[in-house]
Design a protein around this motif. Sequence first.
Motif, PDB file in Angstrom:
ATOM      1  N   GLU A   1       0.987   4.290  -2.885  1.00  0.00           N
ATOM      2  CA  GLU A   1       0.842   5.709  -2.570  1.00  0.00           C
ATOM      3  C   GLU A   1       2.007   6.530  -3.121  1.00  0.00           C
ATOM      4  O   GLU A   1       1.810   7.620  -3.661  1.00  0.00           O
ATOM      5  CB  GLU A   1       0.743   5.898  -1.056  1.00  0.00           C
TER       6      GLU A   1
ATOM      7  N   ASP B   1      -0.185   5.034  -7.690  1.00  0.00           N
ATOM      8  CA  ASP B   1      -0.951   3.843  -8.084  1.00  0.00           C
ATOM      9  C   ASP B   1      -0.386   3.202  -9.358  1.00  0.00           C
ATOM     10  O   ASP B   1      -1.096   2.584 -10.144  1.00  0.00           O
ATOM     11  CB  ASP B   1      -2.427   4.199  -8.288  1.00  0.00           C
TER      12      ASP B   1
ATOM     13  N   HIS C   1       0.833  -1.213   0.000  1.00  0.00           N
ATOM     14  CA  HIS C   1       0.000   0.000   0.000  1.00  0.00           C
ATOM     15  C   HIS C   1       0.868   1.264   0.000  1.00  0.00           C
ATOM     16  O   HIS C   1       0.487   2.288  -0.589  1.00  0.00           O
ATOM     17  CB  HIS C   1      -0.938  -0.016   1.197  1.00  0.00           C
TER      18      HIS C   1
END
Length: 375
Positions: A207, A211, A203
């Motif tokens: 960020e 993406d 994740h």
Amino acid sequence: MSYPRLRSMNVGDSEAARPVFGPTGNKTGSLSSRKPASKPLRKAEKLQNEVASVKEKNSYEVYSVVASPQSHSVSVLRRHEQLLHCNLSLNASCSSDASTDSFHSRASTGRLTRSNSLGCTRKRSVSKPRSVASDGVLESPPHGSQSKKRCAWVTPNTEPCYATFHDEEWGVPVHDDKKLFELLVLSSALSELTWPAILSKRHIFREVFADFDPVAVSKFNEKKIMAPGTTASSLLSDLKLRAIIENARQISKVIEEFGSFDKYIWSFVNHKPIISRFRYPRQVPVKTPKADVVSKDLVRRGFRGVGPTVIYSFMQVVGLTNDHLISCFRFQDCMDAAEGKEENAIKDDAQLKECDHVMESDLSIAIDNLSLSSE
């Protein structure tokens, strides 16, 4: 004077005529031992004792010979009785300790066999499912499918994030450009991190790198990304960060040339995944000649950090090659996914051809109408 001597001789004779049987042979009376006799009398008594002892010995030997078979048979019977008694006591103790389900009857012979209760308990303990965070093969997957077998490198001690990655993504054919760029970046990061470490920070990667949009990443300012204290600098080294930005620029060029990065990268395998059919982990290579070809072409186009080992890991992840072991449940799933993609591609081509045919027919009709109207 001769009368007492005659009397003593008669008494000795009468005592000698009454032998007493003992465990060691004949014994004369106690009177001869108390009163000593003359020499002729002693000689006569010796002769009588020797004759009696010889007779007793012969009779004892005959008695022992006659009685020995009986005693032998009696001892054999007693031994059989003792063995039978021991067996009965052992069976009674075993039957009292064992449970009823440890006995299995045979319908054909009618005999009962007792299974080893200790072995049964061991088998039951081994067959208990293990948790994901606890092989060989992972037998207790995150979603509870306990009967599914996995590749041998997914062990019971494997991180749950990597087990999920193996079950859902690894080896599935990917045709989206953003996803291909993401997996290329994650594969290149394997030179500094492991898969569990990368997946746990996935994740953060998304960020930091917008993406994984190649166009957006290609416009990044390298100095800002690599500045001390930034999130990107805590993920990877400066060399890797520069390579990611440069690869995004080169992917944008490939998209302009081929229409998509998907068409370019899948053209190396003729748009069909390579099916390896490996049985053992030791058969899975680190790189292949096909990975060398792809790596050389990418380097020629200006890509960085795309050696044969990195490219082969990328090929495994995006489904260019199906390296799941044939015993793994994902082997067939990935094959089905590839066949489904091919079927969809065939349908799309057929639909495009139909549309083209309809457009051509419409154009021909319109041209005919124009020609008629002009006339």
